[in-house]
Design an enzyme around this catalytic site. Sequence first.
Site, mmCIF file in Angstrom:
data_model
loop_
_atom_site.group_PDB
_atom_site.id
_atom_site.type_symbol
_atom_site.label_atom_id
_atom_site.label_comp_id
_atom_site.label_asym_id
_atom_site.label_seq_id
_atom_site.Cartn_x
_atom_site.Cartn_y
_atom_site.Cartn_z
ATOM 1 N N ALA A 130 -3.526 0.661 -2.990
ATOM 2 C CA ALA A 130 -3.634 1.706 -2.074
ATOM 3 C C ALA A 130 -4.041 0.818 -0.643
ATOM 4 O O ALA A 130 -3.580 1.217 0.623
ATOM 5 C CB ALA A 130 -4.477 2.808 -2.256
ATOM 6 N N TYR A 131 -5.142 0.163 -0.709
ATOM 7 C CA TYR A 131 -5.688 -0.568 0.565
ATOM 8 C C TYR A 131 -4.406 -1.620 1.095
ATOM 9 O O TYR A 131 -4.017 -1.475 2.381
ATOM 10 C CB TYR A 131 -6.634 -1.524 0.295
ATOM 11 C CG TYR A 131 -7.307 -2.243 1.351
ATOM 12 C CD1 TYR A 131 -8.084 -1.570 2.334
ATOM 13 C CD2 TYR A 131 -7.063 -3.682 1.433
ATOM 14 C CE1 TYR A 131 -8.755 -2.422 3.268
ATOM 15 C CE2 TYR A 131 -7.399 -4.449 2.634
ATOM 16 C CZ TYR A 131 -8.166 -3.658 3.367
ATOM 17 O OH TYR A 131 -8.853 -4.378 4.598
#
Length: 224
Positions: A130-131
């Site tokens: 996600a990051y």
Amino acid sequence: MRRAVVTGAAQGLGAATAERLSGDGVEVIRVDRAGDVDERVDVTDEAAVADLARRIGAVDILINSAGIVGPNLPLVETALGAWRATFEVNVLGVVSMMRAFVPGMVSGGWGRVVNFASMAGKDGNPNLAAYSASKAAVIALTKSAGKELATTGVLVNAIAPAVIATPMNATTAPDVLAHITSLIPMKRVGEPQEVAELVAWLASDRVSFSTGAVYDISGGRAVY
């Protein structure tokens, strides 16, 4: 005197950047959702961001440093809610701040926007999908906006740090942190002041022919 807004300014890279810009004589408005700052604003709250822009007026420099790590998990174990939360801060928070403050820069004929991406947005970090994806989005956003604004006097660039000694990395899983540190040829993590020096340059008159670019600060980790 130039005026700057720095998000995520309570600690880490945002705090170091705010201090460095102040040292250049810039009037800095430090923004974060908590902590010892000038304005407590959550960048995911579009109404609050718009209100901030109305209250403080036009600025010359926008530094989008606010960010979160998001889930430290294999992709298949992540929840969509965690993805949404990560993108709300890391991507849409940047969008909201740019929508609020870039028009004033365009009107004034001069502006500098520096968005904080990451090396993770270029080559991906395992268990940080996600990051990594959110920072890739920041890179594409920067390139698009840089082209849109290229003739306005407003320059939009991004930085892509590798591992930096900040409180945010204290929340990164130790095995993940060890892995991404091992990828740095200099065999050390970066210091916030080193990153702030690059940001200060990108926020200044010393940069005049660069926009939509991504500047690595990675101790040699850069892959492209």
